[in-house]
Design an enzyme around this catalytic site. Structure first.
Site, short mmCIF file in Angstrom:
data_model
loop_
_atom_site.label_atom_id
_atom_site.label_comp_id
_atom_site.label_asym_id
_atom_site.label_seq_id
_atom_site.Cartn_x
_atom_site.Cartn_y
_atom_site.Cartn_z
N HIS A 1 0.80 -1.23 0.00
CA HIS A 1 0.00 0.00 0.00
C HIS A 1 0.83 1.27 0.00
O HIS A 1 0.27 2.36 0.03
CB HIS A 1 -0.91 0.04 1.24
CG HIS A 1 -2.09 -0.87 1.16
ND1 HIS A 1 -3.30 -0.49 0.63
CD2 HIS A 1 -2.24 -2.16 1.54
CE1 HIS A 1 -4.16 -1.50 0.71
NE2 HIS A 1 -3.54 -2.53 1.25
N LYS B 1 -10.84 13.08 3.91
CA LYS B 1 -9.83 12.02 3.96
C LYS B 1 -8.91 12.33 5.12
O LYS B 1 -8.99 13.41 5.72
CB LYS B 1 -9.04 11.96 2.65
CG LYS B 1 -8.55 13.34 2.16
CD LYS B 1 -7.82 13.26 0.83
CE LYS B 1 -8.73 13.15 -0.36
NZ LYS B 1 -8.59 11.91 -1.08
N ARG B 2 -8.02 11.40 5.46
CA ARG B 2 -7.05 11.70 6.50
C ARG B 2 -6.29 12.98 6.16
O ARG B 2 -6.06 13.29 4.98
CB ARG B 2 -6.06 10.52 6.66
CG ARG B 2 -6.67 9.32 7.35
CD ARG B 2 -7.12 9.63 8.76
NE ARG B 2 -6.00 9.81 9.64
CZ ARG B 2 -5.67 8.96 10.63
NH1 ARG B 2 -6.39 7.88 10.84
NH2 ARG B 2 -4.64 9.20 11.40
N LYS C 1 -1.56 14.60 0.89
CA LYS C 1 -2.92 14.74 0.35
C LYS C 1 -3.26 16.20 0.06
O LYS C 1 -4.24 16.51 -0.60
CB LYS C 1 -3.93 14.12 1.31
CG LYS C 1 -3.86 12.57 1.37
CD LYS C 1 -4.84 12.02 2.38
CE LYS C 1 -4.78 10.51 2.54
NZ LYS C 1 -5.54 9.77 1.51
N THR D 1 -9.70 5.65 -2.56
CA THR D 1 -11.02 5.05 -2.82
C THR D 1 -12.09 6.12 -2.64
O THR D 1 -13.18 6.00 -3.19
CB THR D 1 -11.32 3.86 -1.90
OG1 THR D 1 -11.04 4.24 -0.55
CG2 THR D 1 -10.51 2.65 -2.29
N LYS E 1 -15.77 6.82 -4.63
CA LYS E 1 -17.09 7.02 -4.01
C LYS E 1 -17.74 8.29 -4.54
O LYS E 1 -18.92 8.32 -4.88
CB LYS E 1 -16.95 7.15 -2.49
CG LYS E 1 -16.36 5.96 -1.78
CD LYS E 1 -15.97 6.35 -0.34
CE LYS E 1 -15.08 5.30 0.28
NZ LYS E 1 -14.45 5.77 1.54
C1 LIG Z 1 -13.18 5.89 1.80
C2 LIG Z 1 -12.73 6.37 3.10
C3 LIG Z 1 -11.40 6.76 3.29
C4 LIG Z 1 -10.39 6.77 2.16
O1 LIG Z 1 -10.45 8.01 1.52
P1 LIG Z 1 -9.28 8.49 0.52
O2 LIG Z 1 -9.83 9.74 -0.05
O3 LIG Z 1 -9.14 7.41 -0.50
O4 LIG Z 1 -8.07 8.70 1.33
C5 LIG Z 1 -11.01 7.20 4.53
N1 LIG Z 1 -11.88 7.26 5.55
C6 LIG Z 1 -13.17 6.92 5.40
C7 LIG Z 1 -14.09 7.04 6.57
C8 LIG Z 1 -13.64 6.46 4.19
O5 LIG Z 1 -14.93 6.11 4.07
#
Ligand SMILES: *Cc1c(COP(=O)(O)O)cnc(C)c1O
Length: 859
Positions: free
Chosen positions: A405, A596-597, A602, A704, A708
């Site tokens: 990863h 996101k984190r 990022k 991911t 979404k």
């Molecule tokens: C999908 C998801 C992530 C991953 O988000 P990225 O934008 O791909 O970093 C992190 N936290 C939660 C709660 C998620 O649902």
């Protein structure tokens, strides 16, 4: 036929509440015949005993759970009680399918997949289970008759936050997809008492509080106290002479911890198949030291128990950087050993010996956290099952595969040799032997190449002698996969370059995906209903037909309905922002979200800089016809990651100034929504217009969240990074706002000694923004707060924030302009949804099954 019953919403129901009282008085039906049949060993449930799926039988079942399991009359029940009773009733339906499936497959179990992951970021389960069982409509009616809305019960469920972010959420989507594809599988992980911390923003600063998801009990899980494995730590290795003159090495651990199983059934789409997520809890073999207790040493009597049980106490709250502490290594070994002992026991029970393990099981390591599996499986085979070393190695390599990863060398896990020798002395011996044989083979093929030997060794010498877990996982696996095409290519060129030369073909790509059940059908019933109307119910099972939406993208009527769904979702998010972030927003504005984190790579900071630029421009040119924008941020920072916490503070400082400034006239609003988690994402994702995927190119393995958001009709503003590259191929790059340096260009810039001042010298806007932030415009209480942050952008600018600033602002400008042309925006939004069918985690899992696991998939 009801192809898809959306998760409805109903108002409280006073008549229903009265009816609940009446029903409560009536004695429940007994299930005697089921019990008799189960005891006699036949099919436990025949058709007449099966739970009926009508709303009235569901209603009775919920009432029975409330009464006899929770011990409460309906008049006393709170929302949480209704949730518990409902979940227990739904669980009965899941269990029923599980028992029937077990009966039908007994003796003909195919190859099993074991998915080992230190994290499972599950979120709530009620809606997922009800949706996958096809009981949504019945449940809505059942609860209405009891005077409860489905959301009252649903929102009382705590999030199972046993993960940090993308990696853990991927594991949860994959489990659901394995069930949906009827692939026999187990998920293995840790049942943490406390999941990811609760984030509170006090004056813009992140504070962490313990999360307590288990405090009212977990209705989905089954405690299995009888399923328990002993896990050793420390001690020493002794040689034992065998009668034939050989010697066998034996590990005598100095300390034991028990792993106790807790099973959560995972039901797939249309209730097809049920798998189990088995999470391990650490327990001391003895509950206390009675001798010490009786001496009055109450503290000492419990010390060993506290130490043992600390292993499953709390999730480490950092992502993308190794935790490093001894407790973390104990966690990793604990759950890996429990999983391997468990699957070996099943193997021996079903196949009679361990010899056919590689034909019967596939063990997938989600990142290096379970990489110790390579040494532990060798130990179990050689020491416990008396398999010869060479055969054990063939079995191990035939069974194990590993998902990488991260590319950052500093983020790759490694453990100091002295720590490993102390905690896992037998494993250290095994790793040395694996390494010796591995390096012998390399030396034979490439004589006199010391650089190569040092690079592929399992032991690194850079910062003291350390075991490189990525190399261990690579050597012990038959396949190693990356999580997007770009990431896999970069893996071949960087971290595993030498391994790729030595073992060509071992590295494969498996682009991540998301569960369309959770991230479309459950979180966005409005859009799902529209898709079913437009494309037919087949879209629920075959998401690739989403491409047919392209024909409707220009249809004004369809666009209108698509936009109406988005509008309703934006109103729901607006309510959440008002209630939880204290910010009032206009649902007509462009909702620009970055969720996101919080991480420098990022680049939330880049988004904040643009926010400041927009703010300054709006103030300077109040006459211009600005597109109203709402900037939504959400995400947690690792508790020790000070720079990330400072970025949160900056976003909040900017929000405070912007939201209060009357000269902006509400055209720009900034909201930082606290405590981002799966449930928050389920509200934000369907409501987004613009999806921020702006990582420094080459640094986001897949992402991911990008999937979404695009699936739900958000347009992406992003760099060519991770799976966004493949999204551009499927959606069409011209339907996205792509900008910035490519991964190769980032590498070149860094090598050329790039400085952020070079960007500042050619961009007045950047210069103004940096001057404002650095000069304390947004931190009047502490002018120096952002001095270092701004200095780092002017200096090395490692994450290319300054370098990409102008290109990003131009892309933002394109987005704002397109938004003013609503038909064009809507058309693009439809085309984004249309292009996302391939990103279903069902597709990812089918690829893993065919190309890595060797497991048949029915399609
Ligand atoms: C999908 C998801 C992530 C991953 O988000 P990225 O934008 O791909 O970093 C992190 N936290 C939660 C709660 C998620 O649902």
């Amino acid at each position: 036929m009801v192809a898809w019953a959306p998760w409805g919403v109903n108002g409280p129901h006073a008549a229903g509440r009265r009816m609940a009282h009446l029903l409560w008085i009536a004695p429940p039906r007994l299930l005697g015949s089921i019990l008799t049949r189960t005891r006699s060993g036949e099919l436990p449930l025949n058709t007449t005993d099966r739970l009926a799926t009508t709303s009235s039988s569901l209603r009775d079942l919920i009432l029975r759970k409330l009464t006899y399991t929770l011990g409460k009359p309906p008049s006393e029940a709170r929302d949480r009680d209704w949730f518990m009773a409902t979940a227990l009733a739904v669980r009965d339906h899941v269990v029923e399918r599980f028992l029937v499936q077990m009966h039908q497959t007994r003796g003909k179990e195919g190859k099993h997949v074991y998915y080992l992951s230190l994290e499972f970021l599950i979120g709530r389960l009620l809606r997922e289970n009800v949706g996958n069982l096809g009981l949504a409509e019945e449940l809505r009616t059942a609860l209405a008759e009891l005077g409860v809305t489905i959301d009252q019960a649903r929102l009382a469920e705590p999030d199972a936050a046993l993960g940090n972010g993308g990696l853990g959420r991927l594991a949860a989507c994959f489990l659901e997809s394995m069930s949906s594809l009827a692939i026999p599988a187990f998920g293995y992980g840790i049942r943490y008492d406390h999941g990811l911390f609760r984030q509170i923003l006090r004056d813009g600063w992140q504070q962490e509080f313990p999360e307590d998801w288990l405090s009212f009990g977990n209705p989905w899980e089954f405690a299995r106290p009888e399923i328990r494995h002993r896990i050793g730590f420390g001690g020493e290795v002794t040689a034992e002479a065998l009668p034939d003159g050989d010697e066998r090495l034996r590990w005598n651990p100095g300390e034991w911890v028990d792993a106790v199983a807790y099973d959560t059934p995972v039901v797939g789409w249309r209730g097809k198949h049920v798998n189990v997520l088995r999470l391990w809890r650490a327990r001391a073999p003895d509950p206390l030291r009675l001798d010490a207790f009786n001496r009055g040493d109450h503290h000492g009597a419990l010390a060993e128990q506290v130490r043992a049980e600390s292993i499953s106490k709390v999730l480490y709250p950092s992502d993308d950087s190794p935790a490093g502490q001894e407790l973390r290594l104990r966690q990793e070994y604990f759950f890996t050993s429990a999983a391997l002992q468990d699957l070996l026991r099943r193997q021996v029970r079903q196949a009679g010996s361990v010899n056919t393990l590689a034909e019967r099981v596939s063990i997938q390591l989600n990142d290096t956290h379970p990489a110790i599996a390579v040494a532990e499986l060798m130990r179990l085979l050689v020491d416990e099952h008396a398999v010869a070393w060479a055969e054990a190695w063939a079995i191990t390599r035939g069974a194990v595969s590993y998902t990488n990863h991260t590319l950052l060398p500093e983020a790759l896990e490694s453990w100091p040799v002295p720590l490993m020798e102390r905690l896992l002395p037998r494993h250290m011996q095994i790793i040395y032997r694996i390494n010796a044989e591995h390096l012998d083979a390399v030396r034979a093929a490439h004589p006199d190449d010391d650089r190569l030997l040092a690079s592929v060794s399992l032991i690194g010498e850079e910062h003291g002698r350390r075991v490189r877990m990525g190399n261990l996982a690579f050597v012990g696996s038959h396949h190693v996969n990356g999580v997007s095409a770009l990431h896999t290519d970069l893996m071949r060129q960087t971290v595993f370059r030498d391994f790729n030369t030595l073992f060509p073909g071992r590295i494969v790509n498996k682009t991540n995906g998301i569960s369309f059940r959770r991230w479309l059908m459950q979180c966005n019933p409005g859009l799902t209903g529209l898709l079913v109307e437009a494309l037919g119910p087949k879209v629920l099972d075959a998401p690739d037909i989403l491409v047919q939406l392209r024909d409707l993208a220009g249809d004004a009527a369809f666009q209108g309905r698509f936009a109406a769904v988005k509008r309703a979702n934006k109103e729901a998010l607006a309510t959440m922002l008002r209630e939880q972030a204290g910010v009032r927003v206009d649902p007509a504005a462009l909702f620009d979200v970055q969720i996101k984190r919080i991480h420098e790579y990022k680049r939330q900071l880049l988004n904040v800089l643009h926010t400041v630029a927009l703010y300054e421009a709006m103030r300077a040119q109040p006459m211009r016809d600005w597109t109203p924008v709402v900037k939504v941020f959400a995400g947690k920072a690792a508790p020790g990651y000070h720079r990330a916490k400072l970025i949160i503070k900056l976003a909040c400082d900017v929000a405070r100034v912007v939201n209060r400034d009357p000269s902006v006239r509400g055209l720009l609003k900034v909201a930082f929504l606290p405590n981002y988690n799966v449930s928050a994402a389920e509200v934000i994702v369907p409501a987004a217009d613009l999806s921020e995927q702006i990582s420094t190119a080459g640094m986001e393995a897949s992402g991911t969240g990008n999937m979404k958001l695009a699936l739900n009709g958000a347009l992406t503003i992003g760099t060519l990074d991770g799976a966004t590259v493949e999204m551009a191929e499927h959606i069409g790059a011209e339907q996205m706002f792509l900008f910035g340096l490519s991964a190769d260009e980032v590498t070149e810039r860094r090598a050329s000694g790039w400085r952020g001042t070079q960007a500042e010298a050619t961009s007045d806007t950047l210069a103004e923004v940096l001057a404002a932030i650095g000069g304390g415009v947004f931190s009047p209480d502490d002018h120096g707060r952002y001095g270092d942050l701004v200095a780092s952008l002017r200096a090395e600018d490692w994450f290319m924030v300054a370098a990409d600033f102008d290109a990003y602002c131009a892309a933002q400008q394109r987005a704002a302009t397109l938004y003013r042309d609503q038909p064009a925006w809507r058309r693009t939004a439809v085309l984004n949804t249309a292009g996302m069918g391939w990103f279903s985690s069902d597709r990812s899992i089918a690829d893993y099954a065919r190309e890595i696991w060797g497991v048949p998939v029915a399609t």
